[in-house]
Design a protein around this motif. Structure first.
Motif, PDB file in Angstrom:
ATOM      1  N   CYS A  28       0.772  -1.225  -0.011  1.00  0.00           N
ATOM      2  CA  CYS A  28       0.049  -0.174  -0.087  1.00  0.00           C
ATOM      3  C   CYS A  28       0.910   1.215  -0.108  1.00  0.00           C
ATOM      4  CB  CYS A  28      -1.022   0.060   1.206  1.00  0.00           C
ATOM      5  SG  CYS A  28      -1.712   1.644   1.588  1.00  0.00           S
ATOM      6  N   CYS A  31       0.166   2.794   3.842  1.00  0.00           N
ATOM      7  CA  CYS A  31       0.553   2.145   5.229  1.00  0.00           C
ATOM      8  C   CYS A  31       1.808   1.326   4.816  1.00  0.00           C
ATOM      9  CB  CYS A  31      -0.557   1.751   5.966  1.00  0.00           C
ATOM     10  SG  CYS A  31      -1.040   0.054   5.172  1.00  0.00           S
ATOM     11  N   CYS A  40      -6.404  -1.043   0.139  1.00  0.00           N
ATOM     12  CA  CYS A  40      -5.604  -1.783   1.201  1.00  0.00           C
ATOM     13  C   CYS A  40      -6.593  -2.476   2.086  1.00  0.00           C
ATOM     14  CB  CYS A  40      -4.755  -0.438   1.829  1.00  0.00           C
ATOM     15  SG  CYS A  40      -3.695  -1.193   3.091  1.00  0.00           S
ATOM     16  N   CYS A  43      -5.617  -0.607   5.917  1.00  0.00           N
ATOM     17  CA  CYS A  43      -6.067   0.977   6.086  1.00  0.00           C
ATOM     18  C   CYS A  43      -7.106   1.349   5.167  1.00  0.00           C
ATOM     19  CB  CYS A  43      -5.031   1.946   5.848  1.00  0.00           C
ATOM     20  SG  CYS A  43      -4.397   2.391   4.159  1.00  0.00           S
TER      21      CYS A  43
HETATM   22 ZN   LIG Z   1      -2.756   0.932   3.701  1.00  0.00          ZN
END
Ligand SMILES: [Zn+2]
Length: 259
Positions: A28, A31, A40, A43
């Motif tokens: 991602c 994150c 993702c 997150c």
């Molecule tokens: Zn993420």
């Protein structure tokens, strides 16, 4: 038609001949977690649009029997998550990605939910040039101003020959202002016969879908390549017959309706 050209352009960009498309995996951007295709898993942030084919977009194998109810549910779920309202406060890149993904989503859904569109799309993914709709054929026809010629399907030769004679005759009659009810009813009968043949194609196509899907499930590598090619050829032949019959019915309607 336009839809297919767009699809074709997209396919060229991503190189469709490189075999089975895998869902892209990378971390991602936000994150660093390994991500699922569109958002993702950690997150929930939207991920950059990946150049995947329409089957991969929905996480589907390249099979032709599709659970269209499930496809529609996925479509609406993704539509909601990608809706512009959701990204009103997001940073520009995220908003841009969500828009691009939305348009990818719409194209993918429109193509896959339609049985013929889906079949044509799969054949293109498999490297088949569908001549009637191909860009080259269309451009050539436009440049020269000629009507694109289609090969007459062998099992229709006799009928097409007779039909064309009758169409000529009826055109000539109409020019002279003459009525020939028996000719008209013969043409009506031809048309009915053609429409019957047209509707039978759905069942035939479904049979090829089953053959194709079984080969994909078996996945025997090189051994199944020959078998796949055979099924592909049968589907191409069917699509050609289908569009030939559709054009023929259109011609008959034109003559019947002209005064
Ligand atoms: Zn993420």
């Amino acid at each position: 038609m336009v839809k297919l050209f767009l699809a074709m352009d997209q396919l060229t960009q991503i190189g469709v001949h490189s075999g089975e498309a895998k869902a892209p995996t990378s971390s991602c951007w936000s994150c660093g977690s390994m991500r699922a295709a569109h958002f993702c898993e950690s997150c929930g942030k939207v991920q950059p649009p990946a150049p995947v084919d329409y089957f991969s977009f929905f996480g589907l194998p390249r099979k032709l029997n599709i659970d269209t109810a499930a496809l529609t549910r996925d479509f609406y779920a993704l539509s909601r998550k990608l809706h512009p309202d959701v990204y009103a406060q997001a940073v520009d890149t995220e908003r841009e990605w969500s828009l691009q993904k939305s348009s990818q989503l719409n194209d993918a859904y429109r193509t896959l939910r339609d049985p013929i569109g889906r079949t044509e799309y799969l054949l293109r993914l498999e490297g088949v040039e569908l001549e009637e709709q191909s860009k080259a054929a269309t451009e050539k026809a436009r440049a020269t101003g000629e009507v694109k010629k289609q090969v007459v399907p062998p099992d229709l030769l006799e009928e097409v020959f007779e039909l064309n004679m009758q169409l000529e005759e009826l055109r000539a009659n109409k020019k002279m202002g003459e009525d020939d009810p028996s000719l008209v009813s013969e043409l009506e009968a031809h048309k009915k016969n053609l429409e019957q043949k047209f509707s039978e194609l759905d069942g035939e196509l479904k049979g090829y879908w089953d053959e194709w899907d079984a080969l994909i499930s078996a996945d025997d590598g090189a051994a199944s390549e020959e078998a796949r090619r055979k099924v592909r050829d049968k589907m191409v032949d069917l699509l050609n017959r289908r569009s030939y019959i559709r054009n023929l019915v259109r011609d008959v309607n034109e003559v019947l309706e002209s005064s």
